[in-house]
Design a protein around this motif. Structure first.
Motif, PDB file in Angstrom:
ATOM      1  N   ILE A 156     -32.135  -8.615  -7.954  1.00  0.00           N
ATOM      2  CA  ILE A 156     -30.790  -8.418  -8.378  1.00  0.00           C
ATOM      3  C   ILE A 156     -30.757  -9.605  -9.557  1.00  0.00           C
ATOM      4  N   VAL A 157     -31.601 -10.015 -10.131  1.00  0.00           N
ATOM      5  CA  VAL A 157     -31.429 -11.145 -10.944  1.00  0.00           C
ATOM      6  C   VAL A 157     -32.008 -10.719 -12.383  1.00  0.00           C
ATOM      7  N   ASN A 158     -32.961  -9.845 -12.479  1.00  0.00           N
ATOM      8  CA  ASN A 158     -33.730  -9.498 -13.627  1.00  0.00           C
ATOM      9  C   ASN A 158     -33.340  -8.544 -14.513  1.00  0.00           C
ATOM     10  N   LEU A 159     -34.061  -7.265 -14.447  1.00  0.00           N
ATOM     11  CA  LEU A 159     -33.812  -6.071 -15.287  1.00  0.00           C
ATOM     12  C   LEU A 159     -32.599  -5.410 -14.755  1.00  0.00           C
ATOM     13  N   ARG A 160     -32.605  -5.479 -13.404  1.00  0.00           N
ATOM     14  CA  ARG A 160     -31.503  -4.562 -12.807  1.00  0.00           C
ATOM     15  C   ARG A 160     -30.068  -5.146 -13.228  1.00  0.00           C
ATOM     16  N   MET A 161     -30.084  -6.677 -13.239  1.00  0.00           N
ATOM     17  CA  MET A 161     -28.836  -6.950 -13.655  1.00  0.00           C
ATOM     18  C   MET A 161     -28.588  -6.869 -15.113  1.00  0.00           C
ATOM     19  N   ALA A 162     -29.629  -7.267 -15.928  1.00  0.00           N
ATOM     20  CA  ALA A 162     -29.492  -6.672 -17.333  1.00  0.00           C
ATOM     21  C   ALA A 162     -28.971  -5.411 -17.664  1.00  0.00           C
ATOM     22  N   GLU A 163     -29.546  -4.371 -16.868  1.00  0.00           N
ATOM     23  CA  GLU A 163     -28.813  -3.046 -16.778  1.00  0.00           C
ATOM     24  C   GLU A 163     -27.633  -2.857 -16.700  1.00  0.00           C
TER      25      GLU A 163
END
Length: 505
Positions: A156-163
């Motif tokens: 919930i903090v890396n690429l998913r949030m960037a997406e």
């Protein structure tokens, strides 16, 4: 420079993610915030989920990670919990306290927390949306490695949030660790194509030596990945920015105080140390050596010893007693030594720590280190305040973050509290000073940010002759460090390419 709103009508975002933990993400985000601010962009930092025992208090009296407080300072805006909606404070190897939107909600195991991530992701997205409504750009920070394949489904903090934010990603790699090519290429290989495409390029951090010798390395990375290296950041020693993780003080060796003819101060590196950045202003004093020490050693050569904050008072109390530190500290005081306790250190120094509700384990009471006539009862709710206080006519500011109440049974209070969270204090007395004045403790974090308070404490431990500059600590001093960081950053970055990311976001 003005940024254009995205199709959603919200401010654009860019994300700084890492090839691993402690590669310098927080510092890069801090530099980016000041860099964009200097370009006239109203910028805010954001980290959906932070795991750290270094925390601070917002103007509203809510708790958030200190790294995002630092980044807010670099952006010259007040810190707000939307910048760090989820803070995990480790209490054991498999458990942590969950601070949600600035309030301690529960203690959770890693497995229990993992099962709640979908609900927490929604909360994190709502915080990000509010920041995007109020600013022209949000710089997002990732956590750990962005390519932990076993954890990515619940990320919930890396690429998913960037997406979610449709943010281009800058991947941070640490050349000082070695294997920087494998860090970068290996990270990309672990990602599915759509996530790999989101990575716009790389920043290589912590380079030592002649940077021209890495030009071939930059070309190889760009040719191999088809992505840009925005810059290579050399190692620096002339800038002081608060560290986020206690990894920077892990496994400290035994030391020899007075080695350079300077008086020495020791901070005991307890297992669950919190807010170790309290001591950054002391480490900045050239005339003093500040050491973190972990293994029991003779303390007679130290001008003072400090017991810092703790996220698990009862565990760290047992560690002090069974490892021999409690006896060593009492002997040090008996022989004329000076000891200061801060927050959890204050609780550790008392006669007893009571935990009737089992907040830190099985309900019960533990005998303390017995350096001060106080007793602590661990209980909710958590105290989080920004405070203004007085010490023998000297005014200072600090903040409290603690679970529990400490009752003074003797001695005298250390501070008179003048104000808490902008209002009347709940209790106008804080801390305890022993009858002989050589042992003292307080709940106030950040007390050394006020030079006059540092000067007063040095007088108490017999070092009043050491000059303390009003310019060496506090908000103005930190602001100068952010300018130095931005200057260092811009010297080694393709700044036009970074500004171009904002246009593409």
């Amino acid at each position: 420079m003005e940024t254009e709103m995205t199709a959603s009508g919200k401010a654009p975002c860019i994300a700084a993610l890492g090839t691993g933990s402690d590669v310098g993400k927080s510092i890069v985000v801090t530099a980016l915030c000041r860099f964009f601010l200097n370009r006239g962009i109203r910028v805010a930092p954001y980290k959906a989920q932070n795991m750290s025992n270094n925390s601070g208090v917002t103007p509203e009296g809510l708790e958030m990670g200190r790294a995002q407080i630092v980044q807010a300072e670099a952006s010259r805006i007040p810190p707000h919990v939307d910048m760090n909606p989820i803070l995990l404070k480790p209490t054991t190897d498999v458990g942590c306290q969950v601070v949600l939107m600035g309030e301690a909600r529960e203690n959770s195991t890693a497995l229990d927390y993992h099962q709640k991530k979908e609900r927490l992701f929604k909360t994190a997205c709502e915080s990000l949306d509010r920041l995007r409504d109020q600013h022209e750009l949000v710089v997002m920070e990732g956590a750990g490695s962005c390519a932990e394949v076993n954890l990515m489904a619940g990320d919930i903090v890396n690429l998913r949030m960037a997406e979610y934010a449709d943010a281009p990603v800058i991947l941070i790699a640490d050349i000082h660790r070695g294997g920087v090519f494998a860090q970068i290429v290996g990270t990309l290989e672990c990602l599915p194509p759509e996530q790999r495409d989101r990575i716009a390029g790389f920043i290589i951090n912590r380079f030592r030596g002649d940077i021209r010798l890495f030009e071939d390395g930059v070309r190889w990375i760009e040719q191999r990945t088809g992505k840009k290296v925005f810059g290579v950041l050399p190692w620096y020693t002339h800038i002081t920015i608060e560290a986020e993780d206690s990894v920077v003080i892990e496994s400290p060796p035994a030391v020899s105080p007075g080695r350079l003819g300077k008086p020495s101060v020791a901070v005991i590196r307890i297992p669950h140390i919190s807010n170790f950045t309290d001591f950054d202003p002391l480490s900045a004093i050239d005339e003093i050596d500040l050491f973190f020490i972990e293994k029991v050693q003779n303390l007679s050569g130290f001008a003072a010893v400090i017991l810092p904050g703790s996220k698990n008072t009862r565990f760290d109390l047992d560690w002090l007693k069974t490892g021999g530190w409690a006896d060593t500290l009492r002997a040090y005081v008996d022989n004329g030594g000076h000891v200061l306790g801060i927050c959890g250190g204050y609780q550790l120094m008392g006669q007893y720590v009571h935990d009737p509700h089992g907040l830190e384990g099985t309900p019960g009471s533990e005998e303390g280190v017995r350096l001060l006539p106080v007793e602590t009862t661990l209980k909710a709710p958590k105290t989080t305040t920004r405070s203004r206080f007085m010490w023998d006519g000297t005014e200072g500011t600090g903040y409290e973050i603690h679970m529990g109440q400490t009752d003074r049974l003797g001695g005298s209070p250390m501070f008179t509290v003048l104000e808490q969270n902008g209002g009347t204090p709940h209790n106008s007395e804080d801390g305890c000073v022993s009858q002989n004045g050589r042992v003292m403790a307080t709940y106030m974090h950040g007390l050394f940010d006020t030079p006059a308070i540092t000067r007063r404490w040095l007088e108490c431990i017999g070092l009043g002759h050491i000059p303390i500059s009003d310019a060496r600590s506090g908000p103005a001093a930190r602001d100068r460090e952010y300018d130095l960081l931005a200057e260092h950053f811009e010297q080694h970055m393709d700044t036009e390419a970074l500004l171009g990311l904002v246009d593409k976001a």
